[in-house]
Design a protein around this motif. Structure first.
Motif, PDB file in Angstrom:
ATOM      1  N   VAL A  34       0.508  -1.556   0.271  1.00 55.02           N
ATOM      2  CA  VAL A  34       0.168   0.396  -0.069  1.00 55.02           C
ATOM      3  C   VAL A  34       0.868   1.017  -0.092  1.00 55.02           C
ATOM      4  N   LYS A  60      -1.711  -0.910  -4.051  1.00 52.00           N
ATOM      5  CA  LYS A  60      -2.630  -0.110  -3.703  1.00 52.00           C
ATOM      6  C   LYS A  60      -2.534   0.641  -3.642  1.00 52.00           C
ATOM      7  N   GLY A  76      -2.240   3.627   5.596  1.00 58.05           N
ATOM      8  CA  GLY A  76      -1.783   2.129   4.958  1.00 58.05           C
ATOM      9  C   GLY A  76      -2.519   1.101   5.864  1.00 58.05           C
ATOM     10  N   GLU A  79      -5.445  -0.281   5.734  1.00 60.48           N
ATOM     11  CA  GLU A  79      -6.087  -0.455   4.099  1.00 60.48           C
ATOM     12  C   GLU A  79      -5.310  -1.977   3.612  1.00 60.48           C
TER      13      GLU A  79
END
Length: 80
Positions: A34, A60, A76, A79
């Motif tokens: 991420v 991502k 981050g 996620e």
């Protein structure tokens, strides 16, 4: 083994591609990557978008207004 890598980014257009490719080069682990663009004003976001489209599902990218590296890392991790 699965490893999560969070890359907080702020105006790192010249370096972020090498950072992402370094993570992609790791062998023997399953990766969740991420990258959090923390309100960059240079081309960081465009570099990240190009990398994400190069390997769909392997990076991502999150974009947020500038809140600092610590909050970018926390975002981050949320996620992963």
């Amino acid at each position: 083994m699965k490893v999560a890598v969070v890359i907080p980014c702020y105006n790192v257009e010249d370096y972020v591609e090498a950072a992402v490719r370094s993570v992609w080069a790791q062998k023997g682990v399953e990766l969740d990557i991420v990258a959090v663009d923390d309100g960059s004003t240079d081309g960081t976001g465009q570099v990240l978008a190009a990398l994400a489209s190069e390997r769909p599902g392997q990076l991502k990218v999150i974009t947020q207004t500038n809140r600092g590296a610590c909050l970018a890392r926390q975002r981050g991790m949320g996620e992963v």
